[in-house]
Design a protein around this motif. Structure first.
Motif, mmCIF file in Angstrom:
data_model
loop_
_atom_site.group_PDB
_atom_site.id
_atom_site.type_symbol
_atom_site.label_atom_id
_atom_site.label_comp_id
_atom_site.label_asym_id
_atom_site.label_seq_id
_atom_site.Cartn_x
_atom_site.Cartn_y
_atom_site.Cartn_z
ATOM 1 N N MET A 472 48.160 -41.280 13.288
ATOM 2 C CA MET A 472 48.900 -40.029 13.190
ATOM 3 C C MET A 472 50.309 -40.284 12.663
ATOM 4 N N ALA A 473 50.857 -39.271 11.994
ATOM 5 C CA ALA A 473 52.263 -39.309 11.602
ATOM 6 C C ALA A 473 53.115 -39.002 12.830
ATOM 7 N N ASP A 474 54.429 -39.118 12.679
ATOM 8 C CA ASP A 474 55.330 -38.805 13.785
ATOM 9 C C ASP A 474 55.140 -37.359 14.235
ATOM 10 N N TYR A 475 55.387 -37.136 15.517
ATOM 11 C CA TYR A 475 55.332 -35.777 16.053
ATOM 12 C C TYR A 475 56.587 -35.010 15.613
ATOM 13 N N ASP A 477 53.356 -33.375 13.465
ATOM 14 C CA ASP A 477 52.754 -33.372 12.137
ATOM 15 C C ASP A 477 52.354 -31.939 11.787
ATOM 16 N N ASP A 480 50.281 -30.203 14.517
ATOM 17 C CA ASP A 480 51.136 -29.929 15.677
ATOM 18 C C ASP A 480 52.003 -28.702 15.436
ATOM 19 N N ARG A 661 50.249 -43.250 18.061
ATOM 20 C CA ARG A 661 49.726 -43.110 16.699
ATOM 21 C C ARG A 661 48.231 -42.851 16.676
#
Length: 744
Positions: A472-475, A477, A480, A661
């Motif tokens: 996953m990308a940083d929160y 994404d 989200d 991640r």
């Protein structure tokens, strides 16, 4: 310019394990280049260098490597040659990884397949030699790519493969046996022998014809240069060496000439193949005067044929015993074998007793041969203390590949059975062919190309497709952000139970009905993060009074929980609890779970089925819990008993501080990440029941276990080995202390 760093960062994140192996491989090769100047010049190296101009085909080695060597020496001398060979060695590792990934092998497994060629000290040592092995490896990998990289090959690709096999033969004569493995592959790939026999004949004939063109041209050149038909000057002496070891001369019909070639040592006390093939046969004064009208070459060939004709089992058994040596767990020298130390890094420059070594180094390398001791000591220590690929591990790779070829597990429907066959068969046939003449650890090096790749393809075929999703990308994404926008910003109670749910309509209601409304006098809210469900999980959760956030697409439990942690913290929650939507955990234990945090004795509390009670429904999972607990304990240097228990409590600040991640396989990432941040972690005895409703989303046990182990080691590398967790400890502590003072 800004795009390049992001691209590189994404590639490193995606292929991090390969990147680690590449960096280690670069370090080893830089050390080798510095340690042995201008290069390692072996006896065969001098022969290659002396033959670059003459290109005489009747020497000990074929002339293919001389064509590659000559322009490199002209450009930059011997040091340039080994630098190129080291760079090629690194690229071979990348090529093996890329081929494995093209065949849908899991990333971590593809990296492991590339690791031997990148990290094996014997491979690095041979690259530092002026020797043909690296060029030979290039041709091997090219053959694999042509046959496996783009589906079933047609006749044009098969013809090109035949040409490459011919080229491999001109570099190392044993390369011609690869034709057997390739023909076998062309017969079975795509079930051609059953369904497309005309295509089978066409492409098999093309491969043989491609090889025949190169082989025929080489034989014609040999005849034009020497006046006789042949393809190498070594076939007689090596074959003589093999047969001399087992020859029972008392039972052979020897004549006056062939009797001269019978070893003087009695059976059982014979020297090794290397001694007879090189020390004896290579001595111009041996075996003494020959009968008129005969030559050493003629009589040695006749003697070898007599032994093979009258003692076929003895010759075969000797070759098989040598073949088996390559699968020994450690690198050792058997009596009378080619000494292993020839292929080990030495603290003094090797082979200086031969004056031709220093002459060659000065003439083509521009300096006296010498050793720089510190890097040499590092390399030797690495090589002697495990810096090589165990033969037993290579044998295991072959067995895994053969299991896939046989159609075990999910291999029957994987479409990879013939792909596993090719490198396994090619490696076995090539090493058998080498052992038929002489055993040397140098001749085992092609196994590093073939067997790890075969094992990786075979394991992928046996286990099925990888269920892992990209990191996953940083929160927050994109998913989200959409979910948060629809959810709003409610205020939460101090304790929030976060439940990730995907198509859990059959079980979520009972879990919510049994959820306590208070814990230690604190009100409790429940937040259900619906992870792209296609059933009415969200509606049922709302009816039971839970807050419901709906993610528009299914990403995995880890992604849903990360979203829930941030929503809870942003809504004012001080403590976050996680549980599953399938009823496996006892919600009545919530008070016990949260108490150490409320008493300021812990920051993170997790239950443990091993300390408590477990109704296990899978023996494999039972074993996995214990194996991964041991692995986590080793990595974190603290006793852990259960890394995957889903009933946990932690401070909200900690939940949002841990780097997450993994969209799946998230429990060990959260636990190790919290420990890396310096959180106080406590395990308590808890109860775990069988799943109450529906089926597990975890997928096949072995695949799940492999991915779970990957996540654990990845997290450890990121948070511990690279120190990212330690760098963030103070920031998390500051926030947690501030929150504690405010709430107090």
């Amino acid at each position: 310019m800004a795009v390049l760093p992001r691209t590189v960062k994404r590639l490193l994140r995606t292929h991090w394990l390969l990147a680690v192996f590449l960096v280690a491989g670069i370090v080893l090769r830089v050390l080798a280049t510095i340690a042995y100047r201008p290069a390692i010049v072996y006896t065969d190296s001098v022969q290659y260098l002396n033959n670059m101009g003459k290109l005489s085909p009747d020497q000990l080695n074929p002339i293919g490597y001389d064509f590659v060597l000559r322009p490199m020496v002209w450009i930059g001398g011997l040091t340039f040659v080994v630098i190129v060979q080291h760079v090629v060695g690194l690229l071979l590792g990348v090529a093996i990884y890329a081929l494995a990934r093209r065949l849908t092998v899991y990333r971590w497994l593809a990296a492991l397949a590339a690791a031997p060629i990148l990290l094996d000290a014997y491979q690095v040592q041979i690259e530092q030699n002026i020797m043909a092995e690296t060029t030979f490896d290039v041709l091997l990998v090219a053959i694999l790519w042509l046959l496996l990289g783009r589906g079933s090959p047609g006749w044009k690709r098969a013809a090109l493969v035949g040409v490459l096999i011919g080229a491999a033969f001109t570099v190392r004569a044993i390369g011609l046996v690869l034709l057997v493995a390739v023909v076998l592959y062309l017969i079975v790939v795509g079930n051609a022998w059953r369904k497309r026999r005309l295509d089978l004949v066409r492409r098999t004939a093309a491969a043989i014809a491609g090889f025949a063109v190169v082989f025929g041209a080489y034989a014609i050149y040999y005849h034009a240069d020497t006046g006789r038909w042949g393809f190498t000057g070594a076939e007689n002496q090596v074959l003589y060496g093999r047969t001399a070891v087992v020859a029972n001369c008392a039972k052979l019909p020897l004549n006056e000439g062939t009797r001269l070639f019978c070893p003087k040592e009695p059976l059982g006390q014979r020297l090794g193949v290397d001694k007879y093939a090189h020390n004896h046969y290579g001595d111009p004064n041996w075996p003494g005067p020959l009968p008129p009208g005969t030559t050493k070459r003629q009589l040695a060939t006749e003697f070898a044929r007599l032994v093979i004709r009258h003692q076929p089992l003895d010759v075969t058994w000797a070759a098989l015993k040598d073949f088996a040596k390559g699968f020994a767990p450690t690198r050792t020298t058997s009596p009378d074998d080619v000494p292993l130390d020839r292929w080990q890094f030495q603290l003094t420059y090797p082979n200086l007793q031969d004056p031709n070594t220093a002459k060659a180094a000065v003439r083509w390398g521009g300096s006296e041969p010498h050793v720089v001791h510190v890097p040499a000591e590092i390399l030797r220590a690495y090589q002697l203390h495990g810096g090589y690929t165990s033969g037993s591990l290579l044998g295991l790779c072959v067995l895994i590949a053969l299991a896939a070829v046989a159609g075990l597990g999910r291999a029957k429907t994987s479409g990879l059975r013939s792909a596993a066959l090719l490198p396994a068969a090619a490696g076995v046939i090539l090493l058998l062919g080498s052992a038929a003449f002489e055993f040397s650890w140098r001749y085992q090096l092609p196994a590093l190309v073939f067997f790890p790749l075969a094992g990786a393809i075979g394991l992928r075929a046996l286990l099925g497709k990888d269920q892992a999703r990209p990191p996953m990308a940083d929160y927050p994404d994109a998913v989200d952000s959409l979910a948060v926008k629809d959810f709003g910003k409610p205020d939460f109670a101090p304790v929030v139970v976060v439940i990730a749910a995907y198509n859990e309509a059959g079980g979520i209601g009972a879990v919510l009905t049994n959820m306590p409304r208070t814990c230690a006098g604190l009100p409790v809210d429940v937040l259900v993060v619906v992870d792209g469900s296609t059933d009415d999980t969200a509606e049922i959760a709302r009816k039971h009074g839970a807050f419901v956030c709906v993610a528009p697409s299914n990403r995995g439990q880890g992604a849903a929980l990360r979203l829930g942690y941030h929503l809870a913290a942003e809504g004012g929650a001080r403590y976050v609890v996680t549980t599953d939507a399938d009823g496996q955990y006892d919600n009545e234990e919530l008070d016990v779970l949260l108490k150490p945090i409320l008493d300021d004795e812990a920051d993170f509390v997790t239950g443990s089925r091993r300390l408590g009670a477990e109704d296990a429904d899978s023996r494999l999972r039972w074993v996995g819990v214990r194996v991964f607990a041991v692995l986590a304990s080793i990595l974190t240097r603290r006793k852990l008993t259960d890394t995957s228990f889903g009933f946990r409590a932690l401070r909200a600040e900690l939940a949002t501080a841990v780097t997450l991640r993994e969209p799946q396989y998230q429990s060990s990432e959260l636990l190790l990440g919290a420990l890396a941040l310096g959180a106080r972690v406590v395990e308590l005895p808890m109860t775990m029941r069988r799943r109450g409703d529906g089926t597990s989303k975890k997928g096949p046990g072995l695949v799940y276990g492999a991915n779970y182990g990957r996540v654990m080691t990845t997290t450890w590398l990121r948070e511990y080995a690279l120190g990212r967790g330690r760098r963030r400890r103070r920031a998390w502590r500051t926030r947690a202390d501030r929150t504690a003072r405010t709430s107090g």
